[in-house]
Each structure stands twice: as structure tokens, then as C-alpha cells.
Design a protein around this motif. Structure first.
Motif, mmCIF file in Angstrom:
data_model
loop_
_atom_site.group_PDB
_atom_site.id
_atom_site.type_symbol
_atom_site.label_atom_id
_atom_site.label_comp_id
_atom_site.label_asym_id
_atom_site.label_seq_id
_atom_site.Cartn_x
_atom_site.Cartn_y
_atom_site.Cartn_z
ATOM 1 N N VAL A 289 -10.169 10.169 18.640
ATOM 2 C CA VAL A 289 -10.601 9.427 19.824
ATOM 3 C C VAL A 289 -10.778 10.379 21.004
ATOM 4 O O VAL A 289 -11.793 10.333 21.716
ATOM 5 N N VAL A 290 -9.806 11.257 21.195
ATOM 6 C CA VAL A 290 -9.880 12.217 22.299
ATOM 7 C C VAL A 290 -11.114 13.099 22.140
ATOM 8 O O VAL A 290 -11.835 13.364 23.110
ATOM 9 N N HIS A 291 -11.386 13.529 20.932
ATOM 10 C CA HIS A 291 -12.530 14.419 20.736
ATOM 11 C C HIS A 291 -13.866 13.693 20.903
ATOM 12 O O HIS A 291 -14.841 14.304 21.342
ATOM 13 N N ALA A 292 -13.894 12.415 20.630
ATOM 14 C CA ALA A 292 -15.101 11.640 20.936
ATOM 15 C C ALA A 292 -15.317 11.594 22.454
ATOM 16 O O ALA A 292 -16.448 11.735 22.935
ATOM 17 N N HIS A 293 -14.223 11.436 23.203
ATOM 18 C CA HIS A 293 -14.315 11.500 24.665
ATOM 19 C C HIS A 293 -14.834 12.869 25.111
ATOM 20 O O HIS A 293 -15.692 12.959 25.983
ATOM 21 N N LEU A 294 -14.268 13.934 24.535
ATOM 22 C CA LEU A 294 -14.675 15.285 24.923
ATOM 23 C C LEU A 294 -16.163 15.508 24.676
ATOM 24 O O LEU A 294 -16.849 16.104 25.516
ATOM 25 N N GLU A 295 -16.646 15.039 23.544
ATOM 26 C CA GLU A 295 -18.072 15.201 23.248
ATOM 27 C C GLU A 295 -18.919 14.454 24.267
ATOM 28 O O GLU A 295 -19.946 14.962 24.728
ATOM 29 N N ARG A 296 -18.482 13.262 24.637
ATOM 30 C CA ARG A 296 -19.227 12.482 25.631
ATOM 31 C C ARG A 296 -19.243 13.194 26.975
ATOM 32 O O ARG A 296 -20.293 13.291 27.640
ATOM 33 N N VAL A 297 -18.088 13.702 27.401
ATOM 34 C CA VAL A 297 -18.009 14.408 28.682
ATOM 35 C C VAL A 297 -18.889 15.658 28.639
ATOM 36 O O VAL A 297 -19.643 15.933 29.582
ATOM 37 N N ASP A 298 -18.815 16.407 27.547
ATOM 38 C CA ASP A 298 -19.611 17.624 27.428
ATOM 39 C C ASP A 298 -21.107 17.295 27.460
ATOM 40 O O ASP A 298 -21.883 17.944 28.162
ATOM 41 N N ASP A 299 -21.513 16.272 26.722
ATOM 42 C CA ASP A 299 -22.925 15.863 26.712
ATOM 43 C C ASP A 299 -23.386 15.459 28.111
ATOM 44 O O ASP A 299 -24.485 15.831 28.551
ATOM 45 N N LEU A 300 -22.563 14.699 28.812
ATOM 46 C CA LEU A 300 -22.942 14.263 30.157
ATOM 47 C C LEU A 300 -22.959 15.421 31.144
ATOM 48 O O LEU A 300 -23.817 15.477 32.036
ATOM 49 N N ALA A 301 -22.018 16.355 30.998
ATOM 50 C CA ALA A 301 -22.003 17.517 31.893
ATOM 51 C C ALA A 301 -23.298 18.307 31.750
ATOM 52 O O ALA A 301 -23.875 18.756 32.747
ATOM 53 N N LEU A 302 -23.768 18.456 30.528
ATOM 54 C CA LEU A 302 -25.032 19.150 30.307
ATOM 55 C C LEU A 302 -26.205 18.321 30.830
ATOM 56 O O LEU A 302 -27.151 18.864 31.418
ATOM 57 N N ALA A 303 -26.144 17.014 30.655
ATOM 58 C CA ALA A 303 -27.220 16.140 31.112
ATOM 59 C C ALA A 303 -27.353 16.159 32.633
ATOM 60 O O ALA A 303 -28.462 16.125 33.168
ATOM 61 N N VAL A 304 -26.223 16.232 33.334
ATOM 62 C CA VAL A 304 -26.233 16.218 34.796
ATOM 63 C C VAL A 304 -26.949 17.456 35.349
ATOM 64 O O VAL A 304 -27.567 17.390 36.412
ATOM 65 N N ARG A 305 -26.910 18.538 34.610
ATOM 66 C CA ARG A 305 -27.604 19.749 35.073
ATOM 67 C C ARG A 305 -29.093 19.485 35.249
ATOM 68 O O ARG A 305 -29.712 20.004 36.174
#
Length: 179
Positions: free
Chosen positions: A121-137
């Protein structure tokens, strides 16, 4: 993704009295988690800074430990990646070394199993945060989504840490395992 449900967690801690030496592994685990808690606080402030428009390319700061309240989207993405890498390494060590050893103790096996499940579950969160961090760029309008994803990660991860600290101190101490 639904939050981690504390009510369904197996609870066994408190059945054994540990010596101070046996408690050392649990104390060390808490110190490691405290470091991650500090990183989560920094990540939260960084994401909020980008959302609030305070971070821009001219605000580049040196080093994650000396972060000012404003960061660029690129720096936030880098910080997300750093937190993800270190947390993944920490959870891999637990999954490969600590939890299998703890699972040999019948009383604590359900706790080890549950903690391993929570890592997913935590790693699914991490992937989402990482994907969004890249998207925000490339799309700054998604910064609010990033802030929300970081908050959800933080809630579940802090809950996970507290559960692990409460439930793993005994088996780590009884098995003489270091962290």
C-alpha cells in the motif's frame, strides 16, 4: 486507494517484558522512522510551496537538508525520488530479512504478514506521489493533486510506522535482531 485500516491490524505487543538491551532494536527502528518522518515533513512543505506558486526556477536551493519554504517543481520531484528510493530500500530489508525471521514466531507471524502487506500500500502511494511530482514539472495545475497525494502517503506511512514500532519491538528483541 483506501487508507490503511488500523482496526483490522493484529495486535500482540505487550505480552513479553523486554530488557533494555532487547528494546534497543525497537528504539533503533523508531530512530530510522523518525528520519523518514522528517523527510515527509520536508516533502509536504515542498509540495505545498509548489502548489502555492512560491517555487520557481530561480529559487533553487542547495541541499535537501537546508530547504527553504520554496522549491522548484524539479527539486520536489527529486526529493520525491529520494524518499521513494530510501523507503523502498528500508522496506526491502524488512521484507527480506526481518519479517521472515519474525514469522517463525507463531504469535508474531500475523503482524509480520500484515506489515508486509502494508508495504504494498505504501509503495502504491509512493508511485502515485512520484508520478505526480513528475507531472507537475510539465503541468503546474496538478500541484494540488501532488499535495493531496503526499498527505495521503504521510497519513498511511505514519500509521504504518507507529504500528510497526509498537508490534515489532518484542519480536526483534526476543530474536536478538538488529535493525
Amino acid at each position: 486507494m483506501p487508507p490503511i485500516d488500523d482496526a483490522t491490524r493484529p495486535r500482540v505487543a505487550g505480552s513479553v517484558e523486554l530488557t533494555p538491551r532487547q528494546r534497543a532494536a525497537g528504539d533503533h527502528l523508531r530512530m530510522i522512522h523518525d528520519h523518514f518522518r522528517q523527510q515527509l515533513e520536508t516533502l509536504t512543505r515542498a509540495a505545498e510551496s509548489v502548489r502555492d506558486g512560491a517555487g520557481d526556477v530561480d529559487d533553487v536551493r542547495a541541499g535537501v537538508h537546508d530547504l527553504a519554504p520554496s522549491l522548484t517543481a524539479q527539486q520536489v520531484a527529486g526529493l520525491c525520488g529520494q524518499v521513494c528510493r530510501f523507503l523502498t530500500m528500508h522496506h526491502s530489508i524488512e521484507d527480506q530479512n526481518l519479517f521472515p525471521a519474525v514469522a517463525t514466531m507463531e504469535t508474531y507471524a500475523p503482524v509480520a504478514q500484515r506489515l508486509a502487506e502494508e508495504h504494498l500500500v505504501v509503495h502504491a502511494h509512493l508511485e502515485r506521489v512520484d508520478d505526480l511530482a513528475l507531472a507537475v514539472r510539465s503541468d503546474p495545475t496538478r500541484a494540488a493533486e501532488l499535495v493531496e497525494a503526499v498527505a495521503e502517503l504521510r497519513t498511511d506511512l505514519e500509521s504504518h510506522f507507529a504500528y510497526e514500532e509498537a508490534e515489532m519491538t518484542e519480536p526483534l528483541g526476543l530474536l536478538g535482531l538488529g535493525v
